[in-house]
Design an enzyme around this catalytic site. Structure first.
Site: not given
Ligand code: ARG
Length: 465
Positions: A117, A163, A284, A290, A297, A324, A329, A332
């Protein structure tokens, strides 16, 4: 049903007579991910062993044997000569088990006055501490790239949006330096997280501390912690440091995501504010024209994943009684995933920033649209006609309406027409209607004027040194 094949020797096997069911071994096992803690675990074991020797809790002879064994294990793991197996649950049991293969029963003395622990809490703090250093270096790389791009675009006028509507002209450098500030704060935020977490749980034992005469200051110092944690229960059960780490990752990734979103917008055909070099654009399979900003993204999407990791950890913790529980566990994977994901995002973002070229004509063109200098006009009325700003706003609104109706820019409205709206207006008003004038006039601290941006750039460079 216990699996007959499953005849492993458990570290805590003393009071058990039946073998462990395979499904328990499976759900209990964390070695697939916590093997990443091997170095921290070995370092903490070395510190613990030295402390046990110093305190005469184990003999120098046994201690030396243990240290030699631990260093052999480090070697084996680093050279991929170490066998990991699900049967041995986690990194701590793996190392202890291998140690006993190498040095025999003496290995069992290493766990005196220690529990997994406090061991795992120590390892994770050490791991995150190192990871923060790595992340800070990567963010700093982004800061340098932002400075470089900004230096190339001090006078590149673009529309500033509110905006997502044209608000006022700014420069590309000004915009990029806004991200410099965000990322620079992220570095401080990580630093703060590091400062707070840098306390040693080692010596907390399972929950209550230990009856052995250990020296927690020794292990703390040896591992580079500021001090031992004050309370052994807190030592083994708190994970706010991990939450804070992922929270810093989340905030940083949110900033990366906002910049990614802008890259996507800027690259879209109607905007065409920037181009990413071929090395950071994707094609693309169907549409030959493209150039897609896939990396942007993905950085944008991955921030969702990192924020998800933060949620995972918060939800896992919020109902946990002290001290504990095995739930811990599961901390992680969230920590590692946030780190791994953020790291690739940071590297990708640096690559993108380095490979942006600004389409200055397009930016300037759009900066001129949307009556972007309307505020400059209103300000002129305040300064020159001593109008209250609200009245100036109203007058400007009427001029905009006129321009809008006749599909003209503010600069295209004749002086006669302006005088009809307010007879005190004179021709000097024309000077303030250009975007260049607008940008250069914003000399307030932190403002858009190239003069201010040059100063900001000097300071930015100093600040990252
Ligand atoms: N693998 C465990 C973890 O990551 C180590 C601690 C195990 N402690 C225990 N009491 N079972 O949390």
């Amino acid at each position: 049903m216990a699996d007959k094949e499953n005849k492993k020797k458990l570290m805590w096997g003393g009071r058990f007579t039946e073998n462990q069911d395979t499904v328990l071994s499976k759900i209990n096992s964390s070695i697939d991910f916590d093997k990443r803690l091997y170095k921290q675990d070995l370092n903490a074991s070395v510190a613990h062993c030295e402390m046990l020797m110093q305190q005469k809790i184990i003999t120098a002879q046994d201690g030396k044997k243990i240290l030699i064994g631990l260093s052999q294990i480090l070697d084996e793991i680093e050279n991929s000569n170490f066998k990991f197996s699900n049967d041995l649950e986690d990194i701590h049991t793996h190392i202890e088990s291998r140690l006993s293969e190498i040095i025999g029963d003496t290995a069992g003395r290493l766990h005196t006055a220690r529990s997994r622990n406090d061991q795992v809490a120590t390892d994770l703090r050490l791991w995150i501490r190192q990871s923060i250093d790595d992340i800070q270096i990567l963010i700093k790389e982004i800061l340098k790239s932002l400075i470089k791009q900004a230096e190339n675009n001090i006078e590149t006028i673009m529309p500033g949006f509110t905006h997502l509507q044209t608000a006022q002209p700014i420069t590309f450098a000004h915009h990029l330096l806004a991200y410099f500030e965000m990322f620079n704060r992220d570095i401080s935020r990580f630093q703060n997280c590091k400062d707070i977490l840098n306390e040693s749980p080692l010596g907390s034992g399972a929950i209550a501390g230990t009856a052995f005469n250990i020296d927690r200051n020794y292990t703390s110092r040896k591992l580079g912690f500021e001090r031992p944690m004050m309370n052994s229960i807190d030592g083994v059960s708190s994970r706010d440091f991990a939450v804070e780490f992922i929270s810093c990752c989340s905030i940083n990734s949110m900033h990366l995501s906002r910049l990614s979103e802008e890259i996507v917008i800027w690259m879209s055909e109607p905007f065409s504010f920037i181009k990413l070099s071929d090395s950071f654009s994707t094609g693309s399979s169907m549409l030959p024209q493209k150039r897609n900003p896939d990396a942007a993204e993905l950085v944008r999407a991955k921030s969702g994943r990192i924020i998800g990791d933060l949620n995972t950890l918060l939800i896992m913790l919020k109902g946990l009684p002290l001290a504990y529980s095995k739930d811990l566990q599961e901390d992680k994977e969230a920590v590692f995933d946030a780190y791994d994901t953020l790291k690739i995002c940071l590297i990708a973002m640096k690559g993108m920033i380095d490979n942006i070229s600004a389409n200055k004509e397009k930016m300037l063109h759009y900066a001129k649209g949307g009556f972007s200098t309307a505020t400059d006009l209103a300000d002129w009325l305040v300064i020159n006609l001593n109008l209250p700003f609200r009245d100036a706003h109203e007058t400007t609104g009427r001029i905009i309406r006129l321009a809008e109706k006749s599909n003209r820019t503010l600069g295209e409205i004749s002086l006669e027409e302006l005088i009809k709206i307010n007879p005190k207006i004179d021709e000097s008003i024309k000077d303030v209607l250009s975007v260049e004038n607008s940008v250069y006039s914003k000399c307030s601290f932190g403002g858009a004027s190239p003069k201010k941006i040059k100063e900001a750039l000097v300071l930015a460079k100093e600040r990252i040194e």
